[in-house]
Design a protein around this motif. Structure first.
Motif, PDB file in Angstrom:
ATOM      1  N   LYS A   1       0.445  -1.746   0.355  1.00  0.00           N
ATOM      2  CA  LYS A   1      -0.551   0.135  -0.338  1.00  0.00           C
ATOM      3  C   LYS A   1       0.600   1.140   0.008  1.00  0.00           C
ATOM      4  O   LYS A   1       0.722   1.944  -1.199  1.00  0.00           O
ATOM      5  N   SER A   2       1.780   0.890   0.717  1.00  0.00           N
ATOM      6  CA  SER A   2       2.703   2.670   1.245  1.00  0.00           C
ATOM      7  C   SER A   2       3.650   3.048  -0.509  1.00  0.00           C
ATOM      8  O   SER A   2       3.907   4.362  -0.729  1.00  0.00           O
ATOM      9  N   THR A   3       3.961   1.242  -0.942  1.00  0.00           N
ATOM     10  CA  THR A   3       4.152   1.785  -1.946  1.00  0.00           C
ATOM     11  C   THR A   3       3.856   2.201  -2.531  1.00  0.00           C
ATOM     12  O   THR A   3       3.973   2.999  -3.452  1.00  0.00           O
TER      13      THR A   3
ATOM     14  N   MET B   1      -2.216   9.934   2.489  1.00  0.00           N
ATOM     15  CA  MET B   1      -1.973   9.898   3.961  1.00  0.00           C
ATOM     16  C   MET B   1      -1.773   8.365   3.994  1.00  0.00           C
ATOM     17  O   MET B   1      -2.522   7.423   3.083  1.00  0.00           O
ATOM     18  N   ASP B   2      -0.961   8.582   4.699  1.00  0.00           N
ATOM     19  CA  ASP B   2      -0.084   6.709   4.665  1.00  0.00           C
ATOM     20  C   ASP B   2      -0.572   6.037   5.864  1.00  0.00           C
ATOM     21  O   ASP B   2       0.740   6.942   7.238  1.00  0.00           O
ATOM     22  N   GLU B   3      -1.361   5.755   6.393  1.00  0.00           N
ATOM     23  CA  GLU B   3      -1.919   5.602   8.076  1.00  0.00           C
ATOM     24  C   GLU B   3      -1.466   6.313   9.423  1.00  0.00           C
ATOM     25  O   GLU B   3      -0.272   6.680  10.111  1.00  0.00           O
ATOM     26  N   PRO B   4      -2.228   8.206   8.851  1.00  0.00           N
ATOM     27  CA  PRO B   4      -1.907   8.921   9.427  1.00  0.00           C
ATOM     28  C   PRO B   4      -2.767   8.576  10.708  1.00  0.00           C
ATOM     29  O   PRO B   4      -2.214   9.358  11.807  1.00  0.00           O
TER      30      PRO B   4
HETATM   31 MG   LIG Z   1       2.861   1.096   5.070  1.00  0.00          MG
END
Ligand SMILES: [Mg+2]
Ligand SMILES: Nc1ncnc2c1ncn2[C@@H]1O[C@H](COP(=O)(O)OP(=O)(O)O)[C@@H](O)[C@H]1O
Lengths: 377, 306
Positions: free
Chosen positions: A42-44, A173-176
């Motif tokens: 996901k982050s990638t 937003m990455d797991e904010p």
């Molecule tokens: Mg991640």
């Protein structure tokens, strides 16, 4: 106009493929959540969208423009990081002003000390913008503090504020919320939804928490091992998962699954009971999935099990039942009144709502078939 | 009301040790600096501030301060700057950087006194590689440079034995020797910067390397820089072995390389003038003390990102 489109994105780190031909279209103003277990990429994917990471293959376009080779700074996106990534040496106000300073000021205006004097008018405008955003996020009293003097929740707001000061095409937003405590997390969910409604900007939100995805998104994309398995509104994904993995990942407590078989007469054999299908299928082993809220206690129920554990959430009670023929305990949702009559280790009878039963092939794909609501005896 | 004395037992040993190994020697040095004591003498005259008066009036000591400050104020900025530059280069190189890291750190590990022989050789006016290389350049465009033309016409300088060049040559070797140490400290500092800050800077529109440096690298290295500068000051104030190796007698041409540590050694040990040696020591300690206080102030005021 500012539609975001990811086409056939591929990415490997060394030998390990992390994203395999991922495509996703995001409409303007949509709140889209990428949800999946940790390490699924996901982050990638979000970093490729932001430009911080370069895809091995595929195309990223924003508003119809191909930005695959455009620098992050020029894509006009704003990002909120899991660690917040605030500049520890700058005050909250300066942190929030940084995106404006970097974009709106010429080189000489960014000089320390004399910059603010030379570009006094621009500075005044920027300070106004910062104050306005601080007002919205209710962090005005914090403007003079350093990030180190803030609590996790306050830092989170500042990070949000830094993303909001300029009008970006989309917020990434990455797991904010993952560094916040449980109560604040639930509160911030509502607040982010509210913010999205007010700003009407595209939000692309990454989380491993299916509850966040279900509560906030317009649409969610369920990712697993480098693929997007299903995209759709939360209700649809919850009620109509297209494969077993999605069904298992979305929903808490997880969906109950049973190994079952479609018999030669077209009926379904499920833990000792035979159920009829709307349309008969050919004989095959299948997996049956049914969510805890679609099972109910009933004295005349066709299934029975022993209560091994009562999970009391106050409003609901989840009963974990040992059922003969089922590999794992079966979880059933009961209301507190019903559950009060149940004692541990006792035998209970239960039944299912046939139209809510999901059938999956042994490969995990969904079978487009339902149980008949009425048994033809 | 009875008060427990347990706290004395907790701080007592550390306090006693500190007094014995730190404060008493300093107090003795301070005491000696007020006398004309020589080692072996049974007694000594109390001379008051006479030793200090000498230090701040006589031309020998003026040269001492001159040499020390020249050395310090050339070597500190350049070792810090080069250390930072080398660290940033190595940090950006990744794996290959390890080779450079080792190479740059070699002079720090090598004993300077051994290296001094090599440098003495290199700077030798007739057989040295430095002047030989410079002579190669004669007859080329470099001769447009007046200084170079003069060197070709007559000879290139006696780097180590010309009083106009000696201190700068020694400073050069000091830089060569010292920047690897700062580089290692800066590398540790760079490694501890969270990469997400660079991502944030990029998203915020910091496009050039300079922007990223101004916004993230330099401020995040603040605590490291304060430490590196303080350590560099103290290390350069303490330069001794190189001077002793090049100029065992008298601190270089016209005492132009007569640095403080060498003065202490010469007065206190070689000439057995303990009083004046102790006085220089006290002045030296005062400098170090001031530097440390400035450092503390910086650490508390500027770079403490609470
Ligand atoms: Mg991640
Ligand atoms: N910079 C990197 N170098 C090597 N592997 C990486 C890097 N970033 C991520 N990965 C790997 O890629 C996979 C997906 O990572 P990530 O996108 O961060 O997952 P998620 O955000 O869904 O938890 C993980 O297995 C992770 O180990």
């Amino acid at each position: 106009m500012s539609k975001i489109s990811l086409q056939s994105i591929e990415k490997s780190f060394g030998e390990t493929p992390v994203l395999k031909q991922v495509s996703l279209d995001i409409e303007e103003g949509e709140f889209v959540t990428l949800v999946g277990p940790s390490g699924c990429g996901k982050s990638t994917l979000l970093r490729i969208l932001s430009g911080l990471e370069q895809a091995d293959a595929g195309r990223v376009s924003i508003g119809g423009m191909n930005v695959t080779d455009v620098r992050p700074a020029e894509r006009n996106l704003a990002m909120v990081f899991q660690s917040y990534a605030l500049y520890p040496h700058l005050s909250v106000a300066d942190n929030m002003m940084t995106p404006l300073r970097m974009r709106d000021l010429p080189m000489w205006g960014r000089l320390p000390m004399i910059g603010p004097l030379l570009a006094r008018d621009t500075y005044r405008v920027m300070q106004g913008q910062v104050r306005e955003v601080a007002e919205t996020l209710k962090i005005t009293p914090l403007l003079d503090r350093k990030p180190g003097q803030l609590s996790g929740g306050q830092r989170q707001r500042v990070a949000l504020g830094r993303a909001m000061v300029r009008q970006p095409v989309a917020f990434l937003m990455d797991e904010p919320l993952s560094n916040l405590d449980a109560a604040l997390r639930v509160h911030m969910r509502a607040e982010l939804s509210e913010l999205h409604r007010r700003l009407k900007t595209t939000f692309v939100y990454v989380t491993h928490d299916q509850a966040e995805a279900l509560t906030m998104s317009d649409r969610m994309a369920v990712m697993m091992h480098g693929n997007i398995l299903q995209v759709g509104p939360p209700d649809e994904i919850y009620a109509n998962p297209n494969c077993l993995e999605v069904a298992r990942f979305i929903g808490s407590p997880a969906i109950n699954t049973f190994a079952a078989e479609i018999q030669s007469d077209g009926h379904l054999a499920l833990i000792g009971t035979t159920l009829s299908l709307v349309q008969p299928l050919t004989r095959a082993p299948v997996t049956v999935g049914i969510r805890p809220e679609h099972l109910f206690l009933s004295p005349t129920g066709r299934f029975q099990g022993h209560v091994r554990y009562r999970e009391n959430l106050g409003s609901d009670v989840f009963l974990h039942l040992d059922v003969e023929g089922a590999q794992q305990p079966v979880v059933l949702r009961a209301n507190p009144a019903q559950a009060a009559q149940v004692t541990l280790r006792n035998r209970v009878c239960f039944d299912l709502e046939p139209d809510k039963v999901l059938l999956f092939q042994s490969t995990g794909e969904r079978l487009p078939c339902a149980l008949a609501t009425r048994e033809v005896a | 009301m009875q008060q427990s004395r347990a706290h004395l037992w907790f701080i007592g040993p550390a306090l006693a040790l500190m007094v014995v190994i730190l404060l008493i020697p300093i107090a003795i040095a301070a005491g000696l600096s007020l006398t004309d004591y020589s080692l072996g003498n049974s007694g000594a005259e109390f001379v008051g501030l006479e030793n200090y008066e000498k230090i701040f009036t006589r031309s020998t000591y003026e040269k001492m301060f001159g040499a020390t400050f020249r050395y310090v104020f050339v070597v500190v900025p350049l070792t810090v700057g080069l250390g930072l530059g080398a660290a940033m280069m190595i940090h950006s190189l990744g794996r290959i950087g390890d080779i450079y890291k080792t190479i740059y750190f070699l002079p720090v590990m090598a004993a300077l006194i051994a290296m001094a022989i090599v440098w003495e050789f290199a700077f030798h006016p007739t057989i040295g590689v430095v002047n030989a290389t410079l002579e190669r350049g004669c007859g080329t465009i470099l001769e447009n440079w007046a200084w170079y033309a003069k060197g070709c016409e007559r000879t290139f300088p006696l780097w180590l034995n010309d009083r106009d060049y000696a201190i700068w040559t020694v400073s050069f070797i000091g830089i060569w020797q010292g920047f690897g140490f700062n580089m290692v400290l800066y590398l540790a500092g760079l490694t501890s910067i969270p990469p997400s800050l660079y991502d944030a800077a990029e998203m915020d529109g910091a496009q050039s390397g300079w922007d990223r440096f101004r916004l993230v690298t330099w401020p995040m290295l603040g605590p490291t820089t304060v430490f590196v500068i303080t350590i560099s000051f103290i290390r350069t104030f303490q330069v001794f072995d190189m001077v002793e190796a090049f100029y065992p007698q008298g601190g270089g041409p016209s005492k132009s390389v007569y640095v403080m540590m060498f003065a202490i050694y010469e007065k206190g040990i070689q000439q057995n003038l303990m009083g004046i040696g102790a006085a220089i020591t006290v002045v030296f300690l005062a400098f170090v003390m001031i530097l440390t206080l400035i450092q503390r102030w910086f650490v508390e005021r500027r770079t403490h990102y609470v």
